[in-house]
Design a protein around this motif. Structure first.
Motif, PDB file in Angstrom:
ATOM      1  N   ASP A  27       0.842  -1.201   0.000  1.00 53.11           N
ATOM      2  CA  ASP A  27       0.000   0.000   0.000  1.00 53.11           C
ATOM      3  C   ASP A  27       0.877   1.251   0.000  1.00 53.11           C
ATOM      4  OD1 ASP A  27       0.804   0.503   2.620  1.00 53.11           O
ATOM      5  OD2 ASP A  27      -1.040  -0.248   3.508  1.00 53.11           O
ATOM      6  N   GLU A  28       0.235   2.395  -0.196  1.00 52.47           N
ATOM      7  CA  GLU A  28       0.952   3.667  -0.353  1.00 52.47           C
ATOM      8  C   GLU A  28       1.852   3.986   0.843  1.00 52.47           C
ATOM      9  OE1 GLU A  28       2.092   7.252  -2.145  1.00 52.47           O
ATOM     10  OE2 GLU A  28       0.834   5.727  -3.049  1.00 52.47           O
ATOM     11  N   ARG A  49       2.049   0.910  -9.799  1.00 52.87           N
ATOM     12  CA  ARG A  49       0.867   1.395  -9.100  1.00 52.87           C
ATOM     13  C   ARG A  49      -0.362   0.890  -9.847  1.00 52.87           C
ATOM     14  NH1 ARG A  49       0.357   5.814  -5.570  1.00 52.87           N
ATOM     15  NH2 ARG A  49       2.462   6.505  -6.099  1.00 52.87           N
ATOM     16  N   ASP A  53      -6.645   1.926  -8.512  1.00 54.68           N
ATOM     17  CA  ASP A  53      -6.542   2.168  -7.069  1.00 54.68           C
ATOM     18  C   ASP A  53      -5.161   2.738  -6.799  1.00 54.68           C
ATOM     19  OD1 ASP A  53      -6.472   2.239  -4.339  1.00 54.68           O
ATOM     20  OD2 ASP A  53      -6.790   0.098  -4.025  1.00 54.68           O
ATOM     21  N   ASN A  55      -3.725   3.880  -4.367  1.00 51.44           N
ATOM     22  CA  ASN A  55      -3.111   3.645  -3.059  1.00 51.44           C
ATOM     23  C   ASN A  55      -2.402   2.300  -2.946  1.00 51.44           C
ATOM     24  OD1 ASN A  55      -3.862   6.096  -1.794  1.00 51.44           O
ATOM     25  ND2 ASN A  55      -5.953   5.326  -1.644  1.00 51.44           N
ATOM     26  N   ARG A  56      -2.397   1.525  -4.043  1.00 54.43           N
ATOM     27  CA  ARG A  56      -1.758   0.200  -3.974  1.00 54.43           C
ATOM     28  C   ARG A  56      -0.809  -0.024  -5.143  1.00 54.43           C
ATOM     29  NH1 ARG A  56      -6.119  -4.319  -3.565  1.00 54.43           N
ATOM     30  NH2 ARG A  56      -7.352  -2.880  -4.808  1.00 54.43           N
ATOM     31  N   MET A  72       1.608  -6.554   1.843  1.00 56.07           N
ATOM     32  CA  MET A  72       0.270  -6.724   2.427  1.00 56.07           C
ATOM     33  C   MET A  72      -0.087  -8.200   2.553  1.00 56.07           C
ATOM     34  SD  MET A  72      -1.759  -3.827   0.218  1.00 56.07           S
ATOM     35  CE  MET A  72      -3.332  -3.982   1.081  1.00 56.07           C
ATOM     36  N   TRP A  77      -5.356  -7.297   1.016  1.00 58.19           N
ATOM     37  CA  TRP A  77      -5.428  -6.928  -0.401  1.00 58.19           C
ATOM     38  C   TRP A  77      -6.850  -7.147  -0.925  1.00 58.19           C
ATOM     39  CZ3 TRP A  77      -1.978  -4.785  -3.822  1.00 58.19           C
ATOM     40  CH2 TRP A  77      -2.334  -4.816  -5.165  1.00 58.19           C
ATOM     41  N   GLU A  80      -9.255  -4.506   0.234  1.00 58.21           N
ATOM     42  CA  GLU A  80      -9.118  -3.273  -0.556  1.00 58.21           C
ATOM     43  C   GLU A  80      -9.821  -3.431  -1.905  1.00 58.21           C
ATOM     44  OE1 GLU A  80      -7.926  -0.274   0.392  1.00 58.21           O
ATOM     45  OE2 GLU A  80      -7.741  -1.182   2.366  1.00 58.21           O
TER      46      GLU A  80
END
Length: 197
Positions: A27-28, A49, A53, A55-56, A72, A77, A80
């Motif tokens: 994740d970010e 990326r 999404d 942020n992942r 993660m 995962w 999300e």
């Protein structure tokens, strides 16, 4: 997948091989914390990326990375994915839906300008001329047991859809569900048919 893709090679100078590779999610926050470690590791083959999404990240590595890289857990995962309404299609649900039923057009996961691919005519017709009759919705249900993918979604005694993706949280005793249901019933009170009822 290897056998399926091999059918499309024909006379092209393309070889498909199966390689053993490790796939990780980051994740970010973990990326920012471990950016130097990640970018300087020679075993990392790709770090991208996610397009739908931001942020992942998806990371491919030739070795199993230690936990210091902040990868993660699989269920985190998948959770999300659930929050972002990204369906997980497996063998049981493959070929059951057209992409628009899974809201893939809203995720930018369908190309309407690319050349030929299997099912392209149907996908294009639905997008430009047709009407989508089913769509992906999400819900959280309580229960002591995980629900089954492809279980029927019901309104009273009538089937109005199926569960496309289910993630069970053992600790919270909750099922996170993405279901494909008739658009006309998407705001109704619905139930999920299980072996018990």
């Amino acid at each position: 997948l290897h056998a399926w893709l091999s059918r499309y090679i024909m006379r092209s100078d393309v070889k498909i091989s199966i390689e053993k590779i490790n796939v990780f999610g980051i994740d970010e926050a973990m990326y920012k914390q471990n950016e130097f470690l990640l970018l300087s590791n020679s075993h990392i083959q790709s770090l991208r990326r996610l397009a739908n999404d931001s942020n992942r990240f998806l990371l491919l590595s030739s070795i199993d990375l230690p936990t210091k890289y902040g990868t993660m857990k699989e269920n985190d995962w998948k959770y999300e994915d659930f929050k972002n309404r990204i369906p997980i299609i497996n063998k049981a649900s493959s070929l059951k839906y057209i992409p628009q039923m899974l809201n893939l057009h809203e995720l930018g996961a369908i190309s309407f300008s690319k050349g030929c691919y299997t099912g392209q005519e149907v996908v294009a017709k639905v997008q430009h001329r047709g009407r989508i009759k089913q769509k992906l919705i999400w819900s959280i249900t309580s229960g002591d047991m995980p629900l089954e993918t492809q279980a029927d979604v019901m309104k009273n005694e009538k089937k109005v859809g199926t569960l496309a993706t289910v993630l069970y949280d053992e600790e919270m005793k909750e099922n996170y569900c993405l279901a494909v249901v008739n658009i006309d019933n998407s705001d109704d009170d619905l139930t999920i048919k299980t072996n018990d009822i």
